[in-house]
Design a protein around this motif. Structure first.
Motif, PDB file in Angstrom:
ATOM      1  N   TRP A  72       1.211  -1.410   0.128  1.00 15.38           N
ATOM      2  CA  TRP A  72      -0.266  -0.001   0.362  1.00 15.38           C
ATOM      3  C   TRP A  72       0.777   0.830   0.106  1.00 15.38           C
ATOM      4  CZ3 TRP A  72      -4.834   1.009  -1.982  1.00 15.38           C
ATOM      5  CH2 TRP A  72      -5.263  -0.533  -2.130  1.00 15.38           C
ATOM      6  N   ILE A  73       2.386   1.532   0.551  1.00 13.12           N
ATOM      7  CA  ILE A  73       2.727   2.752   0.592  1.00 13.12           C
ATOM      8  C   ILE A  73       3.239   3.320  -0.748  1.00 13.12           C
ATOM      9  CG2 ILE A  73       3.699   3.176   2.342  1.00 13.12           C
ATOM     10  CD1 ILE A  73       7.045   2.439   1.402  1.00 13.12           C
ATOM     11  N   GLN A  74       3.588   2.214  -1.586  1.00 13.41           N
ATOM     12  CA  GLN A  74       3.734   1.706  -3.256  1.00 13.41           C
ATOM     13  C   GLN A  74       2.463   2.296  -3.923  1.00 13.41           C
ATOM     14  OE1 GLN A  74       5.414  -1.607  -5.190  1.00 13.41           O
ATOM     15  NE2 GLN A  74       7.174  -2.068  -2.972  1.00 13.41           N
ATOM     16  N   ILE A  75       1.206   2.425  -2.964  1.00 13.95           N
ATOM     17  CA  ILE A  75       0.190   2.383  -4.097  1.00 13.95           C
ATOM     18  C   ILE A  75      -0.425   4.034  -3.615  1.00 13.95           C
ATOM     19  CG2 ILE A  75      -2.978   2.403  -4.577  1.00 13.95           C
ATOM     20  CD1 ILE A  75      -1.964  -1.242  -4.252  1.00 13.95           C
ATOM     21  N   PHE A  76      -0.149   3.968  -2.747  1.00 15.56           N
ATOM     22  CA  PHE A  76      -0.212   5.557  -2.477  1.00 15.56           C
ATOM     23  C   PHE A  76       1.333   6.248  -3.159  1.00 15.56           C
ATOM     24  CE2 PHE A  76      -1.089   3.868   2.185  1.00 15.56           C
ATOM     25  CZ  PHE A  76      -3.133   3.555   1.980  1.00 15.56           C
ATOM     26  N   HIS A  77       1.938   5.850  -2.551  1.00 15.83           N
ATOM     27  CA  HIS A  77       3.050   7.102  -3.787  1.00 15.83           C
ATOM     28  C   HIS A  77       2.974   7.111  -5.359  1.00 15.83           C
ATOM     29  CE1 HIS A  77       7.591   7.016  -3.976  1.00 15.83           C
ATOM     30  NE2 HIS A  77       6.673   8.463  -4.377  1.00 15.83           N
ATOM     31  N   GLN A  78       2.809   6.505  -5.883  1.00 13.74           N
ATOM     32  CA  GLN A  78       2.607   6.077  -7.496  1.00 13.74           C
ATOM     33  C   GLN A  78       0.798   7.507  -7.524  1.00 13.74           C
ATOM     34  OE1 GLN A  78       2.796   2.593  -9.620  1.00 13.74           O
ATOM     35  NE2 GLN A  78       5.080   2.438  -9.308  1.00 13.74           N
ATOM     36  N   ASN A  79       0.268   6.923  -6.770  1.00 17.55           N
ATOM     37  CA  ASN A  79      -0.907   7.978  -6.520  1.00 17.55           C
ATOM     38  C   ASN A  79      -1.078   8.911  -5.667  1.00 17.55           C
ATOM     39  OD1 ASN A  79      -2.946   8.181  -8.207  1.00 17.55           O
ATOM     40  ND2 ASN A  79      -4.335   7.253  -6.998  1.00 17.55           N
ATOM     41  N   GLN A  80       0.174   9.440  -5.269  1.00 13.95           N
ATOM     42  CA  GLN A  80       0.111  10.340  -3.980  1.00 13.95           C
ATOM     43  C   GLN A  80      -1.120  11.993  -5.214  1.00 13.95           C
ATOM     44  OE1 GLN A  80       3.443  11.449  -2.118  1.00 13.95           O
ATOM     45  NE2 GLN A  80       3.538  13.699  -2.429  1.00 13.95           N
ATOM     46  N   GLU A  81      -0.469  12.838  -5.554  1.00 10.51           N
ATOM     47  CA  GLU A  81      -1.524  13.460  -6.026  1.00 10.51           C
ATOM     48  C   GLU A  81      -2.507  13.594  -5.933  1.00 10.51           C
ATOM     49  OE1 GLU A  81       0.468  15.800  -9.957  1.00 10.51           O
ATOM     50  OE2 GLU A  81      -1.403  16.267 -10.419  1.00 10.51           O
ATOM     51  N   ASN A  82      -3.725  12.105  -6.677  1.00  2.61           N
ATOM     52  CA  ASN A  82      -4.531  12.170  -6.750  1.00  2.61           C
ATOM     53  C   ASN A  82      -5.568  11.729  -5.399  1.00  2.61           C
ATOM     54  OD1 ASN A  82      -5.369  12.689  -9.620  1.00  2.61           O
ATOM     55  ND2 ASN A  82      -4.672  11.097  -9.490  1.00  2.61           N
ATOM     56  N   LEU A  83      -4.815  11.104  -4.562  1.00  2.00           N
ATOM     57  CA  LEU A  83      -4.484  11.034  -2.974  1.00  2.00           C
ATOM     58  C   LEU A  83      -5.039  11.985  -1.852  1.00  2.00           C
ATOM     59  CD1 LEU A  83      -5.670   8.559  -0.996  1.00  2.00           C
ATOM     60  CD2 LEU A  83      -3.093   7.804  -1.346  1.00  2.00           C
ATOM     61  N   MET A  84      -4.274  12.849  -2.406  1.00  2.00           N
ATOM     62  CA  MET A  84      -3.949  13.872  -1.804  1.00  2.00           C
ATOM     63  C   MET A  84      -5.092  14.528  -1.477  1.00  2.00           C
ATOM     64  SD  MET A  84      -1.696  14.407   0.159  1.00  2.00           S
ATOM     65  CE  MET A  84       0.026  13.052   0.957  1.00  2.00           C
TER      66      MET A  84
END
Lengths: 287, 287
Positions: free
Chosen positions: A233-245
């Protein structure tokens, strides 16, 4: 449905393992070959009967028709272009990760881009590893196919068949950018909520005994995703950071709004918010 | 287990209705009488066979041994002292609400305080009303008994039997103040998380079609409690506001910490937080 395809699987955990089970059971795959990278997981997958045999990547590439990459997403962006370099022209590769834009970027100028189909089967559990693989995990669930116009039509048709006939999934289509926006809202933020709830309760509730005594099914449901793999999940959060923010900011603002309404005693107004939230039931029931 | 008790139930929704079903099925109640206050719910409960008959409160008080009050918590604090005024000395009243300190305060100087037992059966679903009543809802779950030393020992013994023999629950004991602190951490904050997640996604995701297409089982699990009754929950949030504010602040701070770690690229540190959150699985599995 028999397709007589030989399928290679790199990454035989919850998702890769469940795909192997499903593709063999439905007969779509004539054979499922695990790609051996000397990780203990792979031997375990063989013992558990998820795959037919293990081969090193270069040997597997001599015999497979379709390669499924189900490794964590960081790995993928590095590995996939190199693997595609070694493909002969009839082979197809798919990956099944939860973020799509980085792999879109990594492959957009690759000469063999047409042999790649970008997919996201929307299913999973909070568990990981080959032991977590489940027969029927994907049945009746949705699979997203991204940027279909960038894949060879025959390759895409084969992969549609893999998901529809082999795993009994329903297909939807969108571009990588939309995919990543939507999954941030629907899937990735849910994991953040759950992980943060677990951290909060564990931090606040030092007396562990009380937690397990008082935890009701409601709490268990909300916190379920907090058991998920941090590595994944940290990898997913990292890769999708902009949308997730974006969605995380909105979530924090919603909580601050609730807090303000409670502190000012505006419970009627809070009730209106909760009634709006109830609408999620109507929408989910349409599924 | 037959106890031959006549049980009255005020508020025959999810909780009251499920208790009636359970107490009649186990034979603990000889008869379950709904208290008629002319609400449509009550006629519906009779049609659904949850209760044996309906009587107005004053008539019911002539015949019942135990009164269960399962109305929303605001109502309770107003009604319970007045109802207790009308009790004869062998009757017992319990309530089953999610907050305990307000009712503790409302009754602490009541001359019939000993005939009251404060209880919280920790079970429920996101649905409400008599149609939501479920056979077996409470089986194997935990019920909290609060401030047991303030109840008459015989009355308390009867109520322990009601929960253990009549509904097959496991009992735990604590004071009202601890109860409200712990339920804020375990139950009430989960509802806040879920309601806020639903509001966030509904606000952000204007294209409804994408929500139901992409919603996975993970999202559904996290957002499940957002289908709960706003009427019930604003009252609980209101009554337990002080404790809830503590845990809500901690929750918001945890989210802000995640956000900071992501923005600064400290994903290894975030991974440590998520790994700590994983521990919730170990604790819940002890149950």
């Amino acid at each position: 449905m028999e397709s007589n395809k030989v399928v290679g699987i790199l990454g035989i955990g919850l998702i890769g393992g469940s795909m192997a089970l499903g593709l063999r059971k439905s007969g779509w795959a004539k054979e499922c070959i695990g790609i051996d990278t000397n990780r203990p997981n792979q031997k375990r997958a063989l013992e558990l009967g998820l795959i037919d045999r293990l081969l090193p990547l270069d040997e597997a590439l001599q015999v497979i028709d379709v390669l499924i990459i189900a490794t964590p997403v960081d790995n993928l962006v590095e590995q996939l272009p190199k693997i595609l370099d070694q493909f002969h022209e009839k082979q197809i590769v798919i990956e099944v990760g939860s973020t799509k834009s980085p792999i879109y970027e990594a492959l957009k100028n690759h000469p063999r881009r047409k042999q790649f189909v970008s997919t996201h089967p929307m299913a999973g559990t909070e568990f990981s590893g080959p032991e977590a693989a489940i027969d029927g995990l994907f049945e009746g669930k949705r699979c997203v196919i991204c940027d279909q116009e960038l894949s060879d039509p025959d390759a895409e048709k084969t992969i549609e068949s893999l998901y529809q006939d082999g795993l009994h999934m329903n297909l939807i289509y969108m571009d990588s950018i939309s995919h990543d926006v939507h999954t941030a809202y629907i899937s990735h933020i849910s994991h953040i909520c759950s992980f943060a709830l677990a951290n909060t309760v564990l931090e606040k509730e030092k007396d562990e005994k009380r937690i397990f005594e008082l935890a009701s099914t409601g709490f268990e449901s909300t916190v379920r995703l907090a058991k998920s793999s941090p590595e994944t999940w940290i990898q997913i959060f990292h890769q999708n950071q902009e949308n997730l923010m974006d969605v995380l900011d909105e979530y924090i603002n919603t909580l601050l709004k609730y807090k303000g309404l409670m502190l000012s005693g505006s419970y009627e107004k809070l009730k209106e918010e909760l009634a709006k939230a109830n609408d999620i039931g109507r929408i989910l029931n349409r599924k």
